[in-house]
Every structure is written in structure tokens, then in C-alpha cells.
Scaffold this motif. Structure first.
Motif, mmCIF file in Angstrom:
data_model
loop_
_atom_site.group_PDB
_atom_site.id
_atom_site.type_symbol
_atom_site.label_atom_id
_atom_site.label_comp_id
_atom_site.label_asym_id
_atom_site.label_seq_id
_atom_site.Cartn_x
_atom_site.Cartn_y
_atom_site.Cartn_z
ATOM 1 N N THR A 4 0.845 -1.298 -0.124
ATOM 2 C CA THR A 4 0.116 0.136 -0.031
ATOM 3 C C THR A 4 0.888 1.274 -0.025
ATOM 4 O O THR A 4 1.948 1.388 0.725
ATOM 5 C CB THR A 4 -0.870 -0.053 1.193
ATOM 6 O OG1 THR A 4 -1.697 -1.185 1.003
ATOM 7 C CG2 THR A 4 -1.908 1.377 1.390
ATOM 8 N N LEU A 6 0.848 4.805 0.906
ATOM 9 C CA LEU A 6 0.126 5.897 1.560
ATOM 10 C C LEU A 6 0.747 7.443 1.405
ATOM 11 O O LEU A 6 1.885 7.393 1.333
ATOM 12 C CB LEU A 6 0.315 5.628 3.243
ATOM 13 C CG LEU A 6 -0.353 4.505 3.844
ATOM 14 C CD1 LEU A 6 -0.241 4.163 5.073
ATOM 15 C CD2 LEU A 6 -1.819 4.447 3.518
ATOM 16 N N ASP A 54 -0.303 -3.409 8.319
ATOM 17 C CA ASP A 54 -1.758 -2.948 8.313
ATOM 18 C C ASP A 54 -1.816 -1.405 8.111
ATOM 19 O O ASP A 54 -1.209 -0.488 8.622
ATOM 20 C CB ASP A 54 -2.248 -2.950 9.883
ATOM 21 C CG ASP A 54 -3.633 -2.672 10.021
ATOM 22 O OD1 ASP A 54 -4.181 -1.650 9.250
ATOM 23 O OD2 ASP A 54 -4.062 -3.284 10.996
ATOM 24 N N ASP A 56 -4.213 0.712 7.862
ATOM 25 C CA ASP A 56 -4.733 1.638 8.684
ATOM 26 C C ASP A 56 -4.285 2.120 9.972
ATOM 27 O O ASP A 56 -4.158 3.364 10.072
ATOM 28 C CB ASP A 56 -6.165 0.687 9.113
ATOM 29 C CG ASP A 56 -7.318 0.687 8.007
ATOM 30 O OD1 ASP A 56 -7.120 1.666 7.058
ATOM 31 O OD2 ASP A 56 -8.319 -0.259 8.278
ATOM 32 N N LEU A 57 -3.307 1.137 10.510
ATOM 33 C CA LEU A 57 -2.399 1.496 11.511
ATOM 34 C C LEU A 57 -1.395 2.520 11.214
ATOM 35 O O LEU A 57 -1.167 3.371 11.949
ATOM 36 C CB LEU A 57 -1.934 0.269 12.227
ATOM 37 C CG LEU A 57 -0.889 0.645 13.449
ATOM 38 C CD1 LEU A 57 -1.728 1.042 14.818
ATOM 39 C CD2 LEU A 57 -0.508 -0.892 13.959
ATOM 40 N N ALA A 59 -1.376 4.544 8.537
ATOM 41 C CA ALA A 59 -1.886 5.685 8.264
ATOM 42 C C ALA A 59 -2.104 6.544 9.662
ATOM 43 O O ALA A 59 -1.950 7.702 9.652
ATOM 44 C CB ALA A 59 -3.094 5.626 7.487
ATOM 45 N N GLN A 60 -2.597 5.845 10.468
ATOM 46 C CA GLN A 60 -2.935 6.537 11.572
ATOM 47 C C GLN A 60 -1.615 7.065 12.468
ATOM 48 O O GLN A 60 -1.561 8.330 12.906
ATOM 49 C CB GLN A 60 -3.632 5.772 12.759
ATOM 50 C CG GLN A 60 -3.848 6.272 14.093
ATOM 51 C CD GLN A 60 -4.884 7.609 14.110
ATOM 52 O OE1 GLN A 60 -5.695 7.621 13.157
ATOM 53 N NE2 GLN A 60 -4.530 8.328 14.911
ATOM 54 N N ARG A 73 -4.480 6.761 -0.148
ATOM 55 C CA ARG A 73 -3.785 5.456 0.042
ATOM 56 C C ARG A 73 -3.979 4.852 -1.694
ATOM 57 O O ARG A 73 -5.083 5.348 -2.177
ATOM 58 C CB ARG A 73 -4.369 4.465 0.836
ATOM 59 C CG ARG A 73 -5.937 4.022 0.771
ATOM 60 C CD ARG A 73 -6.059 3.187 1.897
ATOM 61 N NE ARG A 73 -5.997 3.812 3.247
ATOM 62 C CZ ARG A 73 -6.087 2.983 4.571
ATOM 63 N NH1 ARG A 73 -6.225 1.544 4.402
ATOM 64 N NH2 ARG A 73 -6.078 3.749 5.665
#
Length: 286
Positions: A4, A6, A54, A56-57, A59-60, A73
């Protein structure tokens, strides 16, 4: 697992700030990062981070590290992220050096010390402020001091080792802890016709026998990170000859004084600091 990307778009200054924040935040993970200029006239730049973890993690964590920025993303199955991150990069001039890809060979000028670097699984294209800062400092130090035996520690793509060989025509040992980086370095050394000067080797630390065989060095270049550089100060002192020089980078402006202090404690003196894009390159003498 698919990769991915980002990413965030911003002005040049903001992109450089975000890049530095992310590089510091993800130093331990070593996620690939890239900054690409999308539109020079409108000052649009893009900062990308590539991960197989992960998303999502990650990106956070990016949002937290860079001050609440909005993260976009893109899923990249079976994409070579290094080649992708280098697409569209313009050639770089630093001192007498001209770092370029094969598609920009026609932009070389008479008198350029041209270094051709292609996408590979190791970083160091001249576009990052630490690499271009090292190239500028190499140009200045080599002209003044005329070293005879050099080390490029943490060579990556070997761009700095190639620069030393083309400028000074001296033996250069180029080492990296990553065998993939060493392979890429060897390919770039051959591409730039400096195999007679540059020896590339995979070496996890100064205990590797190649350092004892090739030392002492009158110039050591290390574009790594501040904390590893500080830990290496005693060994740098053992492997550089009296009167020799160090060129160190991978150091954020706020880390400069701590790095200098580590080396002053090993009987080095600070000669010059060169700043670029929030990073510094140091010249120290034994």
C-alpha cells in the motif's frame, strides 16, 4: 500481501517537513519514503510511504507524526515501489556532480562528473538533502585535502563511493549491512566504469575483517542516521588516520549538536556544517 502506498500532497516546504517527520517516526521500521515534485509551477509535491503492514494503523501513525494531515492510499499489488518512487525524478547537480538516470544522459554538460543511478532496491539518488549535501561536501573536502584511501559506510546505491572515485581517482571501500544494497552498489559501480577504484562488500560492522585489511582511511563518508553515527564514534576514531576527515549525514538539524558532541569526545573537531532541507552534513577532522 499487496503493498500500500500512503501519500499526501503539499507544497515543497510542507512536503519536506512531513518527510522529515515521517522518517523520524518510522526510523525503526525502515518503511520506504519518497518525495516527488508533481507540478513545479503550482508548487505541488507528493510524499509517499510504502508498507505491507496494516495500512490503517500505519496511516494513523502518519497522521499523528505529521500533525493531523489527511492521508490518501493506493494499493500496489506486484509493484516495484523503488522504481515507482523514482519515476519522474529530475537530475540533480551538487558541486561538480550531476546525478541522473539513463533517460537524462543528454542533459550532461562538459565538465560534469556524471553519475548514472537507476532504480534499485537501495536508496541514494542524490535527490534527498542528505545525499546532495554529502556530494557538495565531498567536492569541497577532496579538493582541499586530496585523500588517498576512502570508505563509504552504509553505501546504499554507492552514489557517494562513485562520486569519490570519479573525483579523486582513489581506492574506495563501499560497505553496507544489506546484501541487496551491495548488489545494487556493484551494478552501479560497473555502470559508472569505476570498478577499478571501488570495492563493494556486505559488512555488518567494523568487526568485519575487510576494515582491518583496508584501513586506515583518510576520509570516511557515512550517510546513515544520527543515532547509529553517535554509536559508531569510537570505531570511527580507530579507523580514520590522524589528520583524516569524516563527512557525516542523515542528521536532522536538531540532532546536530548531539552528534558533534559524540565525536568531539573522540578527539574530533568540527570544521563545517552544511544545511539542506532540514538536514545537515558535517565535516569533522581527527
Amino acid at each position: 500481501m499487496p503493498q500500500t502506498r500512503l501519500y499526501v500532497t503539499a507544497s515543497r516546504d510542507e512536503a519536506n517537513r512531513i518527510y522529515a517527520a515521517l522518517e523520524f517516526a518510522f526510523e525503526e521500521e525502515g518503511y520506504p519514503l519518497a518525495v516527488v515534485e508533481l507540478d513545479e509551477d503550482r508548487d505541488i509535491h507528493e510524499v509517499s510511504l510504502y508498507t505491507e503492514d496494516d495500512a490503517d494503523l500505519v496511516a494513523q501513525r502518519m497522521r499523528e507524526a505529521a500533525g493531523g494531515i489527511a492521508i490518501e492510499r493506493e494499493v500496489l499489488p506486484d509493484v516495484d515501489w523503488v522504481a515507482r518512487s523514482l519515476e519522474g525524478l529530475k537530475p540533480v547537480r551538487a558541486g561538480r556532480f550531476f546525478v541522473h538516470g539513463s533517460h537524462d544522459r543528454d542533459k550532461r554538460r562538459i565538465g560534469d562528473l556524471a553519475i548514472e543511478i537507476e532504480a534499485g532496491l537501495a536508496f541514494g539518488t542524490g535527490h534527498h538533502g542528505t545525499t546532495s549535501g554529502c556530494l557538495d561536501m565531498i567536492d569541497q573536502v577532496v579538493r582541499r585535502e586530496r585523500p588517498r584511501n576512502a570508505l563509504d559506510l552504509g553505501t546504499g546505491s554507492a552514489v557517494l563511493a562513485i562520486a569519490l572515485a570519479k573525483l579523486a581517482h582513489i581506492p574506495v571501500l563501499a560497505t553496507d549491512i544489506d546484501p541487496i544494497a551491495t548488489r545494487v552498489a556493484l551494478e552501479n559501480v560497473r555502470l559508472n566504469s569505476v570498478s577499478a577504484y571501488v570495492e563493494a562488500a556486505t559488512a555488518p560492522g567494523f568487526h568485519h575483517p575487510i576494515f582491518a585489511r583496508r584501513a586506515p582511511f583518510d576520509l570516511i563518508v557515512a550517510n546513515i542516521l544520527a543515532r547509529p553515527l553517535m554509536r559508531l564514534a569510537p570505531e570511527m576514531a580507530r579507523y580514520v588516520m590522524p589528520g583524516g576527515s569524516l563527512i557525516l549525514s542523515g542528521i536532522l538539524e536538531r540532532q546536530r549538536d548531539a552528534v558533534i558532541a559524540a565525536y568531539v569526545g573522540q578527539a574530533f573537531r568540527h570544521v563545517r556544517t552544511l544545511g539542506r532541507e532540514g538536514w545537515v552534513t558535517l565535516h569533522l577532522k581527527r
